[in-house]
Design an enzyme around this catalytic site. Structure first.
Site, PDB file in Angstrom:
ATOM      1  N   GLY A   1       0.780  -1.235   0.000  1.00  0.00           N
ATOM      2  CA  GLY A   1       0.000   0.000   0.000  1.00  0.00           C
ATOM      3  C   GLY A   1       0.803   1.273   0.000  1.00  0.00           C
ATOM      4  O   GLY A   1       0.240   2.358   0.195  1.00  0.00           O
TER       5      GLY A   1
ATOM      6  N   GLY B   1       1.488   3.104  -6.034  1.00  0.00           N
ATOM      7  CA  GLY B   1       0.561   2.593  -7.041  1.00  0.00           C
ATOM      8  C   GLY B   1      -0.879   2.636  -6.598  1.00  0.00           C
ATOM      9  O   GLY B   1      -1.295   3.490  -5.827  1.00  0.00           O
TER      10      GLY B   1
ATOM     11  N   GLY C   1      -2.365   0.583  -4.708  1.00  0.00           N
ATOM     12  CA  GLY C   1      -2.512   0.278  -3.294  1.00  0.00           C
ATOM     13  C   GLY C   1      -2.602   1.559  -2.486  1.00  0.00           C
ATOM     14  O   GLY C   1      -3.483   1.724  -1.626  1.00  0.00           O
TER      15      GLY C   1
ATOM     16  N   TYR D   1       5.385 -14.764 -14.315  1.00  0.00           N
ATOM     17  CA  TYR D   1       4.537 -13.791 -13.620  1.00  0.00           C
ATOM     18  C   TYR D   1       3.063 -14.118 -13.841  1.00  0.00           C
ATOM     19  O   TYR D   1       2.265 -14.143 -12.893  1.00  0.00           O
ATOM     20  CB  TYR D   1       4.856 -12.387 -14.122  1.00  0.00           C
ATOM     21  CG  TYR D   1       3.829 -11.349 -13.758  1.00  0.00           C
ATOM     22  CD1 TYR D   1       3.782 -10.804 -12.476  1.00  0.00           C
ATOM     23  CD2 TYR D   1       2.902 -10.892 -14.700  1.00  0.00           C
ATOM     24  CE1 TYR D   1       2.841  -9.851 -12.132  1.00  0.00           C
ATOM     25  CE2 TYR D   1       1.959  -9.937 -14.371  1.00  0.00           C
ATOM     26  CZ  TYR D   1       1.935  -9.420 -13.088  1.00  0.00           C
ATOM     27  OH  TYR D   1       0.994  -8.482 -12.764  1.00  0.00           O
TER      28      TYR D   1
END
Length: 247
Positions: free
Chosen positions: A14, A17, A19, A150
């Site tokens: 967080g 971005g 978050g 990923y």
């Protein structure tokens, strides 16, 4: 009064971005938010932005001792939790033929194992009727070059969303996923040379049905919807990608 006055929310990953954008949306509407991140400097900056209703905790999503310590800190700060946004994750762009065991393990340790045990350790603190949101990616449904490992880690999260949703259903805890496409978080500008970043963004924009990048605020609104408002939805994945995975 804010819409989320008195609500207690935990957001891993967080400190930057979407978050951080989600944390800001919630704090601005009255919630208390605990954010995590690996870098102390970035955490401190995020905490300063968010103000007194935010708590910033340094925690590595790949470390089970860190996750256990996080659960203890959340219990001490909040007691119980109304929403959990499991957003900590990494991206590694590596051609299939060049993938190493070290990078592969790092991707799964943070993106999949870390997410799984974060939910496990915090589940006892989740209040009845609360919402859990995991961050997947459109890469889990699209065959994209350079990100096969990923994508596999995010596909594991998609499956995990369904399994955890079923297991936590008796406690009326909903588990859903947010699946972002190209979002303008600045990561390309930070991770690539200027010319390469501009070329990549131009190509991604041209390939997107909406012909643009998404805004972090658009992801944040979708996360909050799943966490609080989607009261008859569990096990689902909500795409926020300009139609990239659908059209």
């Amino acid at each position: 009064m804010g819409r989320y006055d008195g609500k207690r929310v935990v957001i891993t990953g967080g400190s930057s971005g979407f978050g951080l954008t989600t944390a800001r949306l919630l704090v601005d509407d009255g919630a208390r938010v605990l954010i995590t991140g690996r870098g102390q400097a970035r955490l401190d900056a995020a905490r300063e932005q968010l103000g007194e209703n935010a708590v910033a905790v340094q925690s590595d999503a790949a470390s089970l001792p860190d996750i256990a310590a996080l659960a203890d800190r959340v219990k001490a700060e909040f007691g119980t939790v109304d929403a959990l946004f499991v957003n900590a994750g990494i991206t590694r762009t590596v051609p299939f033929e060049s993938m190493t065991e070290e990078v592969y393990d790092e991707l799964f340790a943070i993106n999949a194992k870390g997410a799984y045990f974060t939910v496990q350790k915090l589940a006892p603190l989740l209040s009845e009727g609360s919402g859990v949101v995991l961050t997947t990616s459109v890469a889990n449904v699209k065959g994209m070059p350079m990100v096969s490992a990923y994508a596999a880690s995010k596909a594991a999260l998609r499956s995990m969303t369904r399994g955890l949703a079923r297991e936590l259903l008796p406690r009326r805890i909903r588990v859903n996923a947010i699946s972002p496409g190209p979002i303008d978080t600045g990561i390309l500008d930070r991770s690539l040379p200027k010319e390469a970043a501009e070329q990549t963004k131009a190509q991604m924009t041209a390939n997107n049905p909406m012909l643009r990048f998404g805004d972090p605020g658009e992801v944040a609104k979708a996360v909050v919807f799943l966490a609080f408002d989607a009261t008859y939805t569990t096990g689902a994945e909500l795409t926020v990608d300009g139609g990239a995975s659908q059209l």
